[in-house]
Design a protein around this motif. Structure first.
Motif, PDB file in Angstrom:
ATOM      1  N   VAL A 116      10.981   3.524   2.703  1.00  0.00           N
ATOM      2  CA  VAL A 116      11.004   4.644   3.639  1.00  0.00           C
ATOM      3  C   VAL A 116      11.769   5.816   3.042  1.00  0.00           C
ATOM      4  O   VAL A 116      11.368   6.982   3.179  1.00  0.00           O
ATOM      5  CB  VAL A 116      11.627   4.207   4.982  1.00  0.00           C
ATOM      6  N   ILE A 117      12.862   5.524   2.349  1.00  0.00           N
ATOM      7  CA  ILE A 117      13.647   6.580   1.710  1.00  0.00           C
ATOM      8  C   ILE A 117      12.824   7.280   0.627  1.00  0.00           C
ATOM      9  O   ILE A 117      12.854   8.502   0.493  1.00  0.00           O
ATOM     10  CB  ILE A 117      14.945   6.005   1.114  1.00  0.00           C
ATOM     11  N   SER A 118      12.077   6.499  -0.153  1.00  0.00           N
ATOM     12  CA  SER A 118      11.239   7.118  -1.192  1.00  0.00           C
ATOM     13  C   SER A 118      10.184   8.014  -0.569  1.00  0.00           C
ATOM     14  O   SER A 118       9.854   9.077  -1.114  1.00  0.00           O
ATOM     15  CB  SER A 118      10.580   6.029  -2.034  1.00  0.00           C
ATOM     16  N   GLY A 119       9.644   7.623   0.584  1.00  0.00           N
ATOM     17  CA  GLY A 119       8.697   8.493   1.270  1.00  0.00           C
ATOM     18  C   GLY A 119       9.357   9.775   1.753  1.00  0.00           C
ATOM     19  O   GLY A 119       8.776  10.874   1.647  1.00  0.00           O
ATOM     20  N   LEU A 120      10.569   9.665   2.261  1.00  0.00           N
ATOM     21  CA  LEU A 120      11.294  10.862   2.710  1.00  0.00           C
ATOM     22  C   LEU A 120      11.597  11.802   1.553  1.00  0.00           C
ATOM     23  O   LEU A 120      11.640  13.028   1.735  1.00  0.00           O
ATOM     24  CB  LEU A 120      12.586  10.445   3.412  1.00  0.00           C
ATOM     25  N   VAL A 121      11.814  11.245   0.365  1.00  0.00           N
ATOM     26  CA  VAL A 121      12.054  12.095  -0.809  1.00  0.00           C
ATOM     27  C   VAL A 121      10.854  13.004  -1.059  1.00  0.00           C
ATOM     28  O   VAL A 121      10.998  14.205  -1.348  1.00  0.00           O
ATOM     29  CB  VAL A 121      12.353  11.219  -2.039  1.00  0.00           C
ATOM     30  N   LEU A 210       0.938  -8.220 -10.075  1.00  0.00           N
ATOM     31  CA  LEU A 210       2.000  -7.967  -9.100  1.00  0.00           C
ATOM     32  C   LEU A 210       1.986  -6.515  -8.627  1.00  0.00           C
ATOM     33  O   LEU A 210       2.196  -6.239  -7.437  1.00  0.00           O
ATOM     34  CB  LEU A 210       3.355  -8.299  -9.724  1.00  0.00           C
ATOM     35  N   CYS A 211       1.740  -5.599  -9.545  1.00  0.00           N
ATOM     36  CA  CYS A 211       1.689  -4.180  -9.198  1.00  0.00           C
ATOM     37  C   CYS A 211       0.557  -3.902  -8.216  1.00  0.00           C
ATOM     38  O   CYS A 211       0.731  -3.172  -7.233  1.00  0.00           O
ATOM     39  CB  CYS A 211       1.521  -3.349 -10.473  1.00  0.00           C
ATOM     40  N   ASN A 212      -0.607  -4.488  -8.459  1.00  0.00           N
ATOM     41  CA  ASN A 212      -1.754  -4.271  -7.586  1.00  0.00           C
ATOM     42  C   ASN A 212      -1.505  -4.856  -6.198  1.00  0.00           C
ATOM     43  O   ASN A 212      -1.864  -4.249  -5.178  1.00  0.00           O
ATOM     44  CB  ASN A 212      -2.996  -4.903  -8.207  1.00  0.00           C
ATOM     45  N   ALA A 213      -0.893  -6.035  -6.145  1.00  0.00           N
ATOM     46  CA  ALA A 213      -0.602  -6.655  -4.852  1.00  0.00           C
ATOM     47  C   ALA A 213       0.346  -5.784  -4.025  1.00  0.00           C
ATOM     48  O   ALA A 213       0.147  -5.595  -2.820  1.00  0.00           O
ATOM     49  CB  ALA A 213      -0.007  -8.040  -5.062  1.00  0.00           C
ATOM     50  N   ARG A 214       1.367  -5.242  -4.665  1.00  0.00           N
ATOM     51  CA  ARG A 214       2.315  -4.382  -3.941  1.00  0.00           C
ATOM     52  C   ARG A 214       1.650  -3.066  -3.538  1.00  0.00           C
ATOM     53  O   ARG A 214       1.910  -2.541  -2.447  1.00  0.00           O
ATOM     54  CB  ARG A 214       3.536  -4.121  -4.816  1.00  0.00           C
ATOM     55  N   ALA A 215       0.790  -2.527  -4.396  1.00  0.00           N
ATOM     56  CA  ALA A 215       0.130  -1.258  -4.090  1.00  0.00           C
ATOM     57  C   ALA A 215      -0.751  -1.374  -2.851  1.00  0.00           C
ATOM     58  O   ALA A 215      -0.776  -0.480  -2.004  1.00  0.00           O
ATOM     59  CB  ALA A 215      -0.705  -0.799  -5.288  1.00  0.00           C
ATOM     60  N   MET A 216      -1.479  -2.481  -2.722  1.00  0.00           N
ATOM     61  CA  MET A 216      -2.366  -2.645  -1.580  1.00  0.00           C
ATOM     62  C   MET A 216      -1.617  -3.009  -0.306  1.00  0.00           C
ATOM     63  O   MET A 216      -2.102  -2.758   0.792  1.00  0.00           O
ATOM     64  CB  MET A 216      -3.429  -3.703  -1.894  1.00  0.00           C
ATOM     65  N   GLY A 217      -0.441  -3.600  -0.442  1.00  0.00           N
ATOM     66  CA  GLY A 217       0.301  -4.019   0.738  1.00  0.00           C
ATOM     67  C   GLY A 217       1.429  -3.103   1.154  1.00  0.00           C
ATOM     68  O   GLY A 217       2.115  -3.388   2.140  1.00  0.00           O
ATOM     69  N   GLU A 218       1.638  -1.992   0.442  1.00  0.00           N
ATOM     70  CA  GLU A 218       2.761  -1.109   0.751  1.00  0.00           C
ATOM     71  C   GLU A 218       2.589  -0.458   2.125  1.00  0.00           C
ATOM     72  O   GLU A 218       1.517   0.028   2.485  1.00  0.00           O
ATOM     73  CB  GLU A 218       2.892  -0.024  -0.319  1.00  0.00           C
ATOM     74  N   PHE A 219       3.683  -0.430   2.889  1.00  0.00           N
ATOM     75  CA  PHE A 219       3.639   0.136   4.241  1.00  0.00           C
ATOM     76  C   PHE A 219       4.633   1.276   4.424  1.00  0.00           C
ATOM     77  O   PHE A 219       4.265   2.372   4.825  1.00  0.00           O
ATOM     78  CB  PHE A 219       3.918  -0.952   5.279  1.00  0.00           C
ATOM     79  N   GLY A 220       5.921   1.029   4.125  1.00  0.00           N
ATOM     80  CA  GLY A 220       6.974   1.971   4.497  1.00  0.00           C
ATOM     81  C   GLY A 220       6.814   3.350   3.904  1.00  0.00           C
ATOM     82  O   GLY A 220       6.792   4.364   4.622  1.00  0.00           O
ATOM     83  N   ALA A 221       6.705   3.438   2.580  1.00  0.00           N
ATOM     84  CA  ALA A 221       6.610   4.738   1.926  1.00  0.00           C
ATOM     85  C   ALA A 221       5.316   5.458   2.313  1.00  0.00           C
ATOM     86  O   ALA A 221       5.303   6.672   2.551  1.00  0.00           O
ATOM     87  CB  ALA A 221       6.673   4.564   0.403  1.00  0.00           C
ATOM     88  N   VAL A 222       4.215   4.703   2.392  1.00  0.00           N
ATOM     89  CA  VAL A 222       2.922   5.302   2.739  1.00  0.00           C
ATOM     90  C   VAL A 222       2.941   5.802   4.183  1.00  0.00           C
ATOM     91  O   VAL A 222       2.364   6.851   4.494  1.00  0.00           O
ATOM     92  CB  VAL A 222       1.795   4.274   2.522  1.00  0.00           C
TER      93      VAL A 222
END
Length: 288
Positions: A116-121, A210-222
């Motif tokens: 969430v912080i990275s999204g706010l940045v 691992l990168c692809n799994a996190r990319a498809m499942g990311e919620f907070g920043a998106v």
């Protein structure tokens, strides 16, 4: 010298049988409660009204739009992180330079910062009150509440995965193979493609997975940078939340089950890569 009989009794692998069973059962109960039961609940809720309703939910315009956007973001973010990961790990493992420790710290930064912080940045960088936001908008470039912002946020939270898999692998391999190739007349590109890349291929695939799994499942920043515009900036995790909040339980669990299936496929591929990578390391050890 005779072996000390007390050594075997003190070995952590020679515990009484009841202790072993307690540990095994504890692990199995924990996995059942926190892994198996939630997965069973997701799939049972998704299929509660039948397979027809399940597939109809996945074919709704909102669900299809979320699936397409998720795949698009992953298709952009993962290759860029592969390039960064290879370059960063190459520099860190093969060269000595000032600021090397600081670079490693920066690579680990997304692990310690809330998404969430990275999204706010990015909101601060490209929002209406920033310098870059209005300037880019004057040229018709939208970052926030558009696909570019989602891609940037996804890249930020996923860029350590490839680099973190390759850095220790390259450090263990050293520079001997590259030096031998260069001494035999190979160019820098030839050395990379024919020596370095084959040596790191399994670690690279593991990091990409691992990168692809996190990319498809990311919620907070998106969620912060997307604006959650229906049919335009909602990825699969965001759309699951929207369906659930709108009391569309079947659609929410159907899309969630698709994410769960992707996670299970990732787990299977991850295990296969670990076996293949360990077998190759064992074979190379026997060769030496």
């Amino acid at each position: 010298m005779a072996a000390d009989p007390s050594a075997s009794r003190l070995s952590p692998t020679n515990e009484p049988l009841w202790v072993r069973w307690v540990l095994i059962l504890t692990g199995l109960v924990f996995m059942a409660l926190f892994l198996a039961l939630p997965l069973i609940a997701v799939f049972s809720e998704a299929l509660r009204q039948g397979a027809g309703s399940y597939f109809q939910s996945l074919q709704s315009p909102d669900a299809l739009s979320a699936i397409r956007l998720t795949l698009l973001v992953a298709a952009i973010a993962v290759p860029l992180n592969v390039v960064f990961g290879i370059c960063a790990s190459w520099a860190i493992a093969k060269f000595e330079f000032k600021g090397k420790a600081f670079l490693i710290t920066l690579i680990d930064l997304p692990f310690s910062v809330s998404p969430v912080i990275s999204g706010l940045v990015y909101v601060l960088l490209f929002g209406t009150g920033s310098v870059l936001g209005p300037w880019l908008k004057s040229y018709g470039i939208e970052i926030l509440f558009a696909v570019p912002g989602i891609v940037l946020a996804t890249i930020f939270v996923t860029f350590p995965f490839v680099a973190r898999e390759l850095i220790p692998l390259m450090q263990d391999q050293g520079t001997g193979n590259e030096e031998a190739a260069l001494s035999l007349g190979a160019s820098g590109w030839q050395t990379f493609w024919r020596v370095t890349l084959p040596n790191i291929k399994w670690g690279l695939l593991y990091g990409v997975l691992l990168c692809n799994a996190r990319a498809m499942g990311e919620f907070g920043a998106v969620a912060v940078v997307s604006g959650k515009i229906r049919g335009q900036t909602t990825t699969m995790p965001l759309q699951v939340e929207m369906f659930y909040n709108e009391y569309q339980g079947t659609a929410a669990f159907a899309l969630a089950s698709l994410l769960a299936l992707l996670a299970l496929v990732t787990l299977v591929l991850k295990t296969a890569l670990e076996w293949r990578f360990s077998d190759e390391l064992a074979a190379s050890g026997r060769g030496h």
